[in-house]
Design an enzyme around this catalytic site. Structure first.
Site, PDB file in Angstrom:
ATOM      1  N   HIS A   1       2.634   4.635 -12.585  1.00 49.51           N
ATOM      2  CA  HIS A   1       2.677   5.377 -11.311  1.00 49.51           C
ATOM      3  C   HIS A   1       2.150   4.426 -10.235  1.00 49.51           C
ATOM      4  O   HIS A   1       0.961   4.105 -10.223  1.00 49.51           O
ATOM      5  CB  HIS A   1       1.778   6.611 -11.421  1.00 49.51           C
ATOM      6  CG  HIS A   1       1.804   7.494 -10.214  1.00 49.51           C
ATOM      7  ND1 HIS A   1       2.962   8.075  -9.747  1.00 49.51           N
ATOM      8  CD2 HIS A   1       0.834   7.908  -9.382  1.00 49.51           C
ATOM      9  CE1 HIS A   1       2.691   8.812  -8.675  1.00 49.51           C
ATOM     10  NE2 HIS A   1       1.405   8.726  -8.437  1.00 49.51           N
TER      11      HIS A   1
ATOM     12  N   ASP B   1      10.514  14.601 -12.610  1.00 53.02           N
ATOM     13  CA  ASP B   1       9.078  14.705 -12.312  1.00 53.02           C
ATOM     14  C   ASP B   1       8.625  16.155 -12.423  1.00 53.02           C
ATOM     15  O   ASP B   1       7.786  16.622 -11.651  1.00 53.02           O
ATOM     16  CB  ASP B   1       8.770  14.122 -10.931  1.00 53.02           C
ATOM     17  CG  ASP B   1       7.267  13.895 -10.727  1.00 53.02           C
ATOM     18  OD1 ASP B   1       6.561  13.707 -11.736  1.00 53.02           O
ATOM     19  OD2 ASP B   1       6.816  13.912  -9.567  1.00 53.02           O
TER      20      ASP B   1
END
Lengths: 321, 431
Positions: free
Chosen positions: B187, B313
């Site tokens: 991330h 996501d």
């Protein structure tokens, strides 16, 4: 000072959530109503019956002595039953969401809720969930509409106008809801607005929001009619946004020398509470050019005006759709 | 389990990501794998006992492979279970879902991987594959047992929504993972620079009075990671990029021949910061929704292939984490069930071709985790979907299968509906 249009015109909003969304005539109506409220507040008999029988809840998630007192007095002077609820964020029962709180209060059938919350948008969220009128008494770094209105009222009563005045808003613009609301209001009424502060305390894109940006206070104060100082929070003073109080006061604190750069009849304002010696020198705060105490008086008047304007939209009112 | 019966789907519009072609024809499935497909299939003589499906007016493609979904099992079953995630995925045409390791306990131990693999086989109709944590306890400090976790079935290594702040930790992980050919997914956000931010930094954040997250929080981390890939040679995938500047960084890394790939969230492809409007908490996401210029750059990245994969996501958040003021609510939105419909917006707008879109939704993600899915190929598992790419509908969150309804497409007009989802030759969803 009776202004027929101010009292006879129906204010077109049910809530006061921000200055954004108000038309210039809405703002002027509130200022005219506030002028009348000043007169009422200066009489021996200060009580009106506009809100008789109505319940006003002041719901403060963030401590504020003066704003809460100001709203309480305003409500009482208009005859409302006022209840203060201070909800320190630590005391909010874990697991209860803001919406739960709103629904709980709503079930008690209030007519008005005045809300201050530490999060931007929280007041809008609450307003969507309740049946009564909601007034924003400050939400995070977003807006503080009654402060901008009281500032405008103070300026208009002292300068006779707002259009064309050079207003320098100085200090911590980044974290200030007062600066945002003032910027929108003063632009709507045709003032020439400047923001003055170190670049670390200026929000991104501020130059597109109707303000001239100055990072040098001497340049920013040149020809100013109004110098509006903002509070610098203590936790931002030591090395995070500015290196030290000493350095901040040197470059951005308002003292006699810097004030002399503004117009000779420039007036000084501060939303309070002040940090004397941080953003403003004591002698200036108490000096002849200071409007700071008058702002507090205008605060009550403006809040009376807002309550009165919304009174026609309260639950069970005739004009309520 | 018994062998699934043969299936023959006729008259369908076939989209094959591998050859990037679209043809009218049929597909034959036997023993759970693709037996043959194309124009030349004889539809008149299906094998004995075969299920024959008429695909007239429908498009057939490999099922979607989603490399990023938060499931909640174990530890947060009130948000999502393997079963509910699987139903949502099947309804959305997603046939393989990679679950993130941020569970309770986290997926940092081979026993947890083993548990998830077994339980998914029992409870889920689609393929649910676990990603394992890159660091123990997701603490960003000590690396996990990359070899053993991989043997247990972890498909890649990531700390999910958390960034590895310490460059030394990232360097060692990339170096060690290289020996196993393991993929590291990160991330990309500098937590210090993003600290306190809740949306894209810019004029809009100033107007809303919300603290912003500058694009540089992403580009700084991405630049650092790519320098470490150059140093170590480890396989690296930036989980989700969100801004034009990151795309340029990825382009340089790929041109240099580094083992670098990247993904984009369906949300950053189809929404921008203006959708937050009056503090809609379902649009509080990480990475944040950016400016329209950034969204357009992401679409171009998908069209050109510079962006390898699109992810949902998927992040179910319930009432107590979302019904709060914007700055205080949790990040995340659900997405498994709406990913395909939302992504088809890019096809309808003429920006991306359907085969190219299916590469990013299906083939490339399968490639990254070494699966044979994501293509119409003889012998490949019959993970296929049948959908109508044009069918319009207004999204009603109550119809979604996920346990949480925090969809950013609440009330949105979408086009494209899945009518059949097949996993390994078995129909797991029909509508």
């Amino acid at each position: 000072m009776t202004n027929l249009t101010a009292t006879s015109r129906l204010f077109p909003h049910r809530h006061l959530l921000g200055i954004e969304g108000l038309a210039p005539e809405d703002i002027i109506q509130l200022l005219d109503l506030a002028d009348e409220a000043v007169e009422v507040s200066r009489q021996v008999e200060k009580k009106k019956a506009t809100l008789r029988g109505r319940t006003q809840i002041n719901l403060f998630f963030e401590a504020s002595t003066r704003t809460q007192a100001s709203f309480e007095l305003a409500g009482k002077r208009l005859g409302a039953d006022v209840m203060n609820m201070s909800v320190g964020s630590s005391s909010i029962k874990k697991g209860e969401t803001l919406i739960d709180t709103a629904m709980t209060l709503n079930a008690m059938r209030p007519d008005l809720i005045v809300v201050r919350h530490h999060s931007a948008g929280a007041v809008q969220l609450l307003a969507r969930k309740v049946d009564c009128s909601v007034i924003n008494a400050g939400d995070g770094q977003h807006e503080h509409p009654t402060q901008a209105l009281l500032d405008a009222l103070t300026i208009r009563r002292n300068k006779g106008r707002i259009r064309g005045l050079v207003v320098a808003i100085c200090g911590d613009i980044l974290h200030s809801r007062v600066a945002r609301s003032n910027l929108i209001l003063l632009n709507a009424l045709g003032a020439d607005v400047r923001v003055v502060g170190p670049s670390t305390l200026l929000p991104p894109g501020i130059e597109n929001m109707g303000a001239k940006v100055f990072t040098n206070m001497r340049e920013g104060l040149k020809d100013a009619d109004i110098v509006m100082m903002l509070r610098l929070q203590r936790e931002r003073m030591n090395g995070s946004f500015v290196p030290s109080v000493k350095e901040y006061f040197r470059y951005f604190g308002l003292d006699a020398e810097k004030l002399a750069i503004a117009k000779p009849d420039a007036l000084v304002m501060h939303p309070g509470p002040m940090n004397r010696g941080v953003e403003i020198a004591s002698d200036i705060a108490d000096g002849a050019q200071s409007l700071i105490r008058e702002q507090v008086e205008m605060g009550v008047a403006v809040r009376m005006a807002v309550l009165e304007a919304l009174s026609k939209h309260l639950p069970n009112s005739e004009v309520r759709p | 389990m018994t062998t699934p019966r043969p299936v023959l789907i006729i008259n369908a519009h076939l989209v094959d990501p591998l050859t990037a072609t679209e043809t009218q024809g049929a597909i034959a499935v036997e023993h759970g794998v693709i037996h043959a497909w194309g124009r030349a299939i004889d539809a008149s003589a299906p094998p004995e006992g075969a299920l024959v499906i008429d695909g007239r007016g429908r498009t057939l493609s490999p099922g979607l492979v989603d490399l990023r979904a938060f499931v909640g099992e174990p530890g947060a079953e009130h948000r999502e279970t393997l079963t509910s995630a699987s139903r949502a995925a099947a309804a959305g045409g997603v046939t393989t879902v990679v679950s993130m390791p941020e569970t309770n306990p986290p997926v940092d131990d081979p026993a947890v991987v083993d548990y998830l693999v077994r339980r998914a086989r029992e409870k889920a109709g689609v393929r649910l594959l676990p990603a394992a944590a890159l660091t123990k306890g997701l603490n960003g400090k000590e690396m996990t047992e990359i070899g053993l976790l991989g043997e247990a079935g972890a498909v890649f290594f990531t700390d999910g929504a958390r960034s590895i702040a310490n460059a030394q930790v990232m360097r060692r992980a990339l170096t060690y993972a290289r020996d196993f050919g393991a993929l590291i997914v990160h991330h990309v956000e500098d937590a210090f620079l993003a600290d306190g931010g809740v949306m894209n930094e810019g004029e809009l954040s100033s107007r809303l009075g919300l603290p912003g997250i500058p694009r540089e929080a992403e580009t700084i981390m991405l630049e650092r990671d790519i320098s470490l890939v150059r140093l170590t040679g480890g396989r690296y995938h930036a989980a989700m990029i969100s801004c034009a500047a990151s795309l340029a960084i990825i382009a340089r890394a790929k041109a240099e021949g580094l083992p670098v790939t990247c993904g984009v969230s369906i949300n950053n492809l189809t929404l921008n910061e203006n959708d937050i409007s009056t503090y809609r908490t379902f649009l509080k996401l990480s990475p944040p929704l950016r400016h329209e210029d950034d969204r357009c750059a992401m679409v171009e990245g998908v069209a050109s292939g510079l962006i390898d994969v699109i992810v949902s996501d998927h992040n179910p958040q319930d009432v107590e984490t979302k019904r709060q003021p914007f700055a205080e609510c949790a990040d995340g939105a659900i997405g498994l069930e709406t990913m395909l419909s939302a992504a088809l917006r890019l096809v309808h707008s003429g920006d991306v071709t359907l085969p190219r879109l299916m590469q990013a939704l299906s083939m490339r993600p399968a490639d990254l985790i070494g699966l044979p899915q994501g293509r119409l190929l003889k012998g490949a598992p019959a993970d296929i979907i049948l959908f109508d790419p044009d069918e319009p509908f207004v999204l009603n969150p109550d119809t979604l299968h996920s346990r949480c309804k925090n969809t950013p497409f609440d009330g949105a007009r979408l086009q494209g509906r899945v009518h059949m989802t097949m996993v390994g030759g078995r129909v797991v969803h029909e509508a």
